[in-house]
Design a protein around this motif. Sequence first.
Motif, mmCIF file in Angstrom:
data_model
loop_
_atom_site.group_PDB
_atom_site.id
_atom_site.type_symbol
_atom_site.label_atom_id
_atom_site.label_comp_id
_atom_site.label_asym_id
_atom_site.label_seq_id
_atom_site.Cartn_x
_atom_site.Cartn_y
_atom_site.Cartn_z
ATOM 1 N N PRO A 57 24.379 17.998 0.308
ATOM 2 C CA PRO A 57 24.003 18.626 1.576
ATOM 3 C C PRO A 57 22.888 17.866 2.296
ATOM 4 O O PRO A 57 22.213 18.414 3.154
ATOM 5 C CB PRO A 57 23.518 20.010 1.121
ATOM 6 N N ALA A 58 22.691 16.589 1.936
ATOM 7 C CA ALA A 58 21.549 15.827 2.442
ATOM 8 C C ALA A 58 21.700 15.439 3.904
ATOM 9 O O ALA A 58 22.811 15.322 4.433
ATOM 10 C CB ALA A 58 21.365 14.568 1.602
ATOM 11 N N LYS A 59 20.550 15.196 4.541
ATOM 12 C CA LYS A 59 20.528 14.709 5.921
ATOM 13 C C LYS A 59 21.063 13.287 6.001
ATOM 14 O O LYS A 59 21.779 12.917 6.927
ATOM 15 C CB LYS A 59 19.098 14.765 6.466
ATOM 16 N N SER A 60 20.727 12.451 4.988
ATOM 17 C CA SER A 60 21.212 11.069 4.961
ATOM 18 C C SER A 60 21.213 10.567 3.526
ATOM 19 O O SER A 60 20.440 11.037 2.685
ATOM 20 C CB SER A 60 20.334 10.163 5.824
ATOM 21 N N VAL A 61 22.100 9.615 3.244
ATOM 22 C CA VAL A 61 22.180 8.982 1.929
ATOM 23 C C VAL A 61 22.283 7.472 2.155
ATOM 24 O O VAL A 61 23.146 7.015 2.922
ATOM 25 C CB VAL A 61 23.404 9.460 1.119
ATOM 26 N N THR A 62 21.427 6.715 1.513
ATOM 27 C CA THR A 62 21.463 5.257 1.609
ATOM 28 C C THR A 62 21.650 4.672 0.222
ATOM 29 O O THR A 62 20.918 5.016 -0.718
ATOM 30 C CB THR A 62 20.157 4.712 2.222
ATOM 31 N N VAL A 63 22.639 3.797 0.084
ATOM 32 C CA VAL A 63 22.972 3.177 -1.194
ATOM 33 C C VAL A 63 22.784 1.672 -1.064
ATOM 34 O O VAL A 63 23.358 1.051 -0.164
ATOM 35 C CB VAL A 63 24.427 3.478 -1.605
ATOM 36 N N ALA A 84 0.841 -1.196 0.000
ATOM 37 C CA ALA A 84 0.000 0.000 0.000
ATOM 38 C C ALA A 84 0.882 1.254 0.000
ATOM 39 O O ALA A 84 1.981 1.262 0.558
ATOM 40 C CB ALA A 84 -0.905 -0.003 1.231
ATOM 41 N N SER A 85 0.389 2.306 -0.624
ATOM 42 C CA SER A 85 1.144 3.555 -0.691
ATOM 43 C C SER A 85 1.066 4.311 0.633
ATOM 44 O O SER A 85 -0.007 4.418 1.234
ATOM 45 C CB SER A 85 0.605 4.445 -1.807
ATOM 46 N N ARG A 86 2.201 4.823 1.050
ATOM 47 C CA ARG A 86 2.264 5.664 2.245
ATOM 48 C C ARG A 86 2.356 7.125 1.812
ATOM 49 O O ARG A 86 2.592 7.416 0.645
ATOM 50 C CB ARG A 86 3.476 5.261 3.094
ATOM 51 N N PRO A 87 2.189 8.048 2.732
ATOM 52 C CA PRO A 87 2.235 9.468 2.353
ATOM 53 C C PRO A 87 3.568 9.851 1.707
ATOM 54 O O PRO A 87 4.624 9.310 2.058
ATOM 55 C CB PRO A 87 2.047 10.193 3.693
ATOM 56 N N VAL A 88 3.499 10.779 0.774
ATOM 57 C CA VAL A 88 4.704 11.274 0.111
ATOM 58 C C VAL A 88 5.550 12.059 1.098
ATOM 59 O O VAL A 88 5.035 12.830 1.916
ATOM 60 C CB VAL A 88 4.322 12.169 -1.090
ATOM 61 N N ARG A 89 6.866 11.825 1.019
ATOM 62 C CA ARG A 89 7.813 12.604 1.828
ATOM 63 C C ARG A 89 8.512 13.562 0.869
ATOM 64 O O ARG A 89 9.359 13.134 0.068
ATOM 65 C CB ARG A 89 8.805 11.677 2.521
ATOM 66 N N PRO A 90 8.188 14.841 0.920
ATOM 67 C CA PRO A 90 8.683 15.793 -0.090
ATOM 68 C C PRO A 90 10.201 15.869 -0.181
ATOM 69 O O PRO A 90 10.735 16.255 -1.219
ATOM 70 C CB PRO A 90 8.089 17.129 0.368
ATOM 71 N N LYS A 91 10.894 15.501 0.889
ATOM 72 C CA LYS A 91 12.358 15.619 0.887
ATOM 73 C C LYS A 91 13.055 14.309 0.529
ATOM 74 O O LYS A 91 14.283 14.222 0.590
ATOM 75 C CB LYS A 91 12.844 16.100 2.257
ATOM 76 N N LYS A 138 19.563 20.282 2.509
ATOM 77 C CA LYS A 138 20.035 19.863 3.821
ATOM 78 C C LYS A 138 19.044 18.953 4.567
ATOM 79 O O LYS A 138 19.415 18.240 5.497
ATOM 80 C CB LYS A 138 20.338 21.089 4.687
ATOM 81 N N ASP A 139 17.797 18.945 4.151
ATOM 82 C CA ASP A 139 16.782 18.113 4.802
ATOM 83 C C ASP A 139 16.455 16.849 4.012
ATOM 84 O O ASP A 139 15.562 16.085 4.394
ATOM 85 C CB ASP A 139 15.498 18.916 5.006
ATOM 86 N N SER A 140 17.158 16.621 2.933
ATOM 87 C CA SER A 140 16.819 15.509 2.039
ATOM 88 C C SER A 140 17.281 14.160 2.582
ATOM 89 O O SER A 140 18.328 14.039 3.221
ATOM 90 C CB SER A 140 17.432 15.724 0.652
ATOM 91 N N GLU A 141 16.483 13.139 2.279
ATOM 92 C CA GLU A 141 16.876 11.747 2.461
ATOM 93 C C GLU A 141 17.063 11.180 1.061
ATOM 94 O O GLU A 141 16.109 11.113 0.286
ATOM 95 C CB GLU A 141 15.792 10.966 3.203
#
Length: 450
Positions: A341-347, A213-220, A290-293
């Motif tokens: 400048p992101a808050k976190s980066v996952t690869v 199921a789709s969860r709410p969009v996270r703009p960042k 700076k607030d991006s995931e």
Amino acid sequence: MPIVRGGLRREIKDDLSKMSIAREEEDFDTAADYAQKLAEGGAVEAQSLLAFFYHNGTGVKKNPKKAFFWAARGAESGDAPAQRLIAVFYANGLGTPKDLVQSVYWNRKAADKKDPYAMINLAVAYENGTGVPADPSAALELYRRALAQGTLVAASAADVQSRVARLEKTLGAAVRPAAAPVVAAPSAAKAPAAPAAPAAPAAVRSDIDELPASRPVRPKAVAVVIGVERYRESLPKADFAAADARLAAEYFKRVLGVSEENLALLVDGRATKSDFEKYFEQWLPNHADKDSEVFVFFSGHGAPDPGKGDAYLVPFDGDPTYIKQTGYSVKRLYALLGKLPAKSVTVALDSCFSGAGGRSVLAKGARPLVTVRTDAPPSRVTVIAASAGDQISNSWPEKGHGLFTYYFLKGLKEKDGDIRAAYDYLKPEVTRAARRSFNSDQEPQWRRGQ
């Protein structure tokens, strides 16, 4: 149509109008000239039209490979006619190797946008079991939905009505009384008839192919998702890598909340080295703050530099013999991600780099196992690798996905998008499945920058 920004907007709008007028007046040479110019500038409508032109030989010389190229561009941008057309290409092996699973995938995308002809093609696939397990009930529902659109040409509507009647009789379903209205047939220049996919064994479908199921969009939330299954050079296929990427993109949207405009999906011919450079070095920095995931997913071949032990991702046009020139360095990728400048980066990397097989390739004449240097990711960057540096990353034919990707996406679904919890779930599962099913060691790795 919001395709380009800045000073080009007016020019594109005017040229789109000129292209449309030339097409309506059947001045196809002029329409094709405008379509080529606009398509190269990124206009989705023009990309799709150019694909039809190259497919039919309308205004240009017929060229299946160019038709597939432009259909892929339009399809990846969300254009339903292009998605239906590329499904036809995959079903019939036009401009690309035949792949009924991909044909079903793109027909489903177009059907979701209420394209009635894509609904028909998808229904035929379900009726015949081509690219999907046979499901007459699903076929019947799709035929009915196509009729309900009210836009089918007379011949198509009559054919669909006969198919509905036959399936209703077979399934014992009640006949629906009202036939859908029909419209006049379109000109040949607008869209080719979409042939039904030929019969073939049913495709593998696993539990993770049932979308959460789709969860709410996270703009960042921002993501780059790449899958390279087939390569321009004569390299072995990275089995299921394209399907891995497309499904990962859906999970990133539904589970991690990445919006359509913040997700870049690059598959096969759209995943060249220049595409890697464009999206990692320009697009991603332009979308992250700076607030991006940030999330990065890659499924495909890796390759080592036998001399130095550096690891490379292999793009569609990569060549392991010249890997430093044609590959994309993992070290370079980490450095670029570390500068965001992101808050976190996952690869997440469903690849391997030892040259010993699996999702790894090696230059001809090189020894079959290369000690790959493991580069530590920079601060705020977390890497989830499918295997250790001296191991291979397996594909799992039983599930129709990479072994790592299967459990990674299953973990995201079951752990509500918690990346660490998903990893804690997948590591023992992948390790056990690799030993049980492939008699090999594959131990996923978690590396977090300090």
